[in-house]
Scaffold this motif. Structure first.
Motif, PDB file in Angstrom:
ATOM      1  N   MET A   1      24.276 -25.510  34.336  1.00  0.00           N
ATOM      2  CA  MET A   1      23.528 -26.754  34.422  1.00  0.00           C
ATOM      3  C   MET A   1      22.242 -26.513  35.219  1.00  0.00           C
ATOM      4  O   MET A   1      22.224 -25.784  36.202  1.00  0.00           O
ATOM      5  N   ALA A   2      21.171 -27.121  34.800  1.00  0.00           N
ATOM      6  CA  ALA A   2      19.881 -26.934  35.459  1.00  0.00           C
ATOM      7  C   ALA A   2      19.864 -27.632  36.816  1.00  0.00           C
ATOM      8  O   ALA A   2      20.519 -28.649  37.016  1.00  0.00           O
ATOM      9  N   ALA A   3      19.103 -27.062  37.727  1.00  0.00           N
ATOM     10  CA  ALA A   3      19.026 -27.603  39.086  1.00  0.00           C
ATOM     11  C   ALA A   3      18.096 -28.814  39.115  1.00  0.00           C
ATOM     12  O   ALA A   3      16.943 -28.725  38.685  1.00  0.00           O
ATOM     13  N   LYS A   4      18.603 -29.929  39.618  1.00  0.00           N
ATOM     14  CA  LYS A   4      17.776 -31.124  39.736  1.00  0.00           C
ATOM     15  C   LYS A   4      16.884 -31.058  40.968  1.00  0.00           C
ATOM     16  O   LYS A   4      15.776 -31.564  40.959  1.00  0.00           O
ATOM     17  N   LEU A   5      17.371 -30.417  42.034  1.00  0.00           N
ATOM     18  CA  LEU A   5      16.587 -30.239  43.248  1.00  0.00           C
ATOM     19  C   LEU A   5      16.355 -28.748  43.467  1.00  0.00           C
ATOM     20  O   LEU A   5      17.283 -27.956  43.385  1.00  0.00           O
ATOM     21  N   ARG A   6      15.121 -28.386  43.762  1.00  0.00           N
ATOM     22  CA  ARG A   6      14.767 -26.980  43.918  1.00  0.00           C
ATOM     23  C   ARG A   6      13.991 -26.764  45.210  1.00  0.00           C
ATOM     24  O   ARG A   6      13.508 -27.713  45.826  1.00  0.00           O
ATOM     25  N   LYS A   7      13.857 -25.502  45.596  1.00  0.00           N
ATOM     26  CA  LYS A   7      13.096 -25.125  46.780  1.00  0.00           C
ATOM     27  C   LYS A   7      11.658 -25.638  46.642  1.00  0.00           C
ATOM     28  O   LYS A   7      11.036 -25.496  45.590  1.00  0.00           O
ATOM     29  N   GLY A   8      11.156 -26.246  47.708  1.00  0.00           N
ATOM     30  CA  GLY A   8       9.790 -26.764  47.699  1.00  0.00           C
ATOM     31  C   GLY A   8       9.679 -28.233  47.335  1.00  0.00           C
ATOM     32  O   GLY A   8       8.616 -28.825  47.498  1.00  0.00           O
ATOM     33  N   ASP A   9      10.765 -28.846  46.844  1.00  0.00           N
ATOM     34  CA  ASP A   9      10.747 -30.271  46.502  1.00  0.00           C
ATOM     35  C   ASP A   9      10.710 -31.124  47.758  1.00  0.00           C
ATOM     36  O   ASP A   9      11.318 -30.796  48.769  1.00  0.00           O
ATOM     37  N   LYS A  10      10.005 -32.253  47.693  1.00  0.00           N
ATOM     38  CA  LYS A  10       9.991 -33.217  48.797  1.00  0.00           C
ATOM     39  C   LYS A  10      11.128 -34.200  48.527  1.00  0.00           C
ATOM     40  O   LYS A  10      11.192 -34.813  47.463  1.00  0.00           O
ATOM     41  N   VAL A  11      12.042 -34.320  49.510  1.00  0.00           N
ATOM     42  CA  VAL A  11      13.228 -35.157  49.327  1.00  0.00           C
ATOM     43  C   VAL A  11      13.386 -36.147  50.479  1.00  0.00           C
ATOM     44  O   VAL A  11      12.801 -35.986  51.547  1.00  0.00           O
ATOM     45  N   VAL A  12      14.205 -37.169  50.227  1.00  0.00           N
ATOM     46  CA  VAL A  12      14.561 -38.163  51.234  1.00  0.00           C
ATOM     47  C   VAL A  12      16.078 -38.139  51.387  1.00  0.00           C
ATOM     48  O   VAL A  12      16.805 -37.929  50.411  1.00  0.00           O
ATOM     49  N   VAL A  13      16.554 -38.334  52.621  1.00  0.00           N
ATOM     50  CA  VAL A  13      17.990 -38.333  52.898  1.00  0.00           C
ATOM     51  C   VAL A  13      18.526 -39.741  52.666  1.00  0.00           C
ATOM     52  O   VAL A  13      17.973 -40.722  53.175  1.00  0.00           O
ATOM     53  N   LEU A  14      19.619 -39.866  51.898  1.00  0.00           N
ATOM     54  CA  LEU A  14      20.184 -41.161  51.541  1.00  0.00           C
ATOM     55  C   LEU A  14      21.239 -41.647  52.526  1.00  0.00           C
ATOM     56  O   LEU A  14      21.399 -42.852  52.707  1.00  0.00           O
ATOM     57  N   THR A  15      21.993 -40.728  53.146  1.00  0.00           N
ATOM     58  CA  THR A  15      23.057 -41.125  54.069  1.00  0.00           C
ATOM     59  C   THR A  15      23.096 -40.190  55.260  1.00  0.00           C
ATOM     60  O   THR A  15      22.540 -39.106  55.234  1.00  0.00           O
ATOM     61  N   GLY A  16      23.779 -40.624  56.312  1.00  0.00           N
ATOM     62  CA  GLY A  16      23.969 -39.780  57.484  1.00  0.00           C
ATOM     63  C   GLY A  16      23.022 -40.136  58.611  1.00  0.00           C
ATOM     64  O   GLY A  16      22.298 -41.133  58.566  1.00  0.00           O
ATOM     65  N   LYS A  17      23.018 -39.293  59.640  1.00  0.00           N
ATOM     66  CA  LYS A  17      22.229 -39.579  60.842  1.00  0.00           C
ATOM     67  C   LYS A  17      20.725 -39.524  60.593  1.00  0.00           C
ATOM     68  O   LYS A  17      19.955 -40.139  61.328  1.00  0.00           O
ATOM     69  N   ASP A  18      20.289 -38.811  59.571  1.00  0.00           N
ATOM     70  CA  ASP A  18      18.867 -38.693  59.242  1.00  0.00           C
ATOM     71  C   ASP A  18      18.465 -39.560  58.055  1.00  0.00           C
ATOM     72  O   ASP A  18      17.470 -39.290  57.387  1.00  0.00           O
ATOM     73  N   LYS A  19      19.219 -40.631  57.795  1.00  0.00           N
ATOM     74  CA  LYS A  19      18.967 -41.503  56.648  1.00  0.00           C
ATOM     75  C   LYS A  19      17.537 -42.043  56.670  1.00  0.00           C
ATOM     76  O   LYS A  19      17.055 -42.504  57.700  1.00  0.00           O
ATOM     77  N   GLY A  20      16.853 -41.927  55.523  1.00  0.00           N
ATOM     78  CA  GLY A  20      15.496 -42.432  55.392  1.00  0.00           C
ATOM     79  C   GLY A  20      14.410 -41.422  55.720  1.00  0.00           C
ATOM     80  O   GLY A  20      13.245 -41.636  55.394  1.00  0.00           O
TER      81      GLY A  20
END
Length: 101
Positions: A1-20
């Motif tokens: 299966m192809a990777a939806k998230l790859r090295k260098g992508d800008k992402v946001v955290v959805l859950t946990g202590k760093d949410k947002g």
């Protein structure tokens, strides 16, 4: 299966202590389903001194589960990733805006 998230992508955290919080992916481990994001999920590690390194207590970014991350679209909001073919090539696109990533 192809990777939806790859090295260098800008992402946001959805859950946990760093949410947002947002950051850039430094590395991805597809077998474990985890990624290391720059400046997020930071833990203090005690490092022994060496010739090139001072040692002591140093912050280190720890891996985050891929399911807790979402790519940031052009509007700066979390988006799911889809795949489509353009000009005979498989490309990723943000499902919120439809823009190619």
């Amino acid at each position: 299966m192809a990777a939806k998230l790859r090295k260098g992508d800008k992402v946001v955290v959805l859950t946990g202590k760093d949410k947002g919080k947002t950051g850039e992916i430094l590395s991805v481990n597809p077998t474990a389903g985890k990624a290391v994001v720059e400046g997020l999920n930071v833990a203090i590690r005690h490092v022994k001194q060496s010739q090139s390194d001072q040692g002591g207590r140093q912050p280190k970014s720890m891996p985050i589960q891929l399911s807790n991350l979402a790519i940031v679209d052009a509007n700066g909001k979390p988006a799911r990733v889809g795949f489509r073919e353009e000009d005979g090539k498989k490309v990723r696109f943000a499902k919120t805006t439809g823009d190619v990533i």
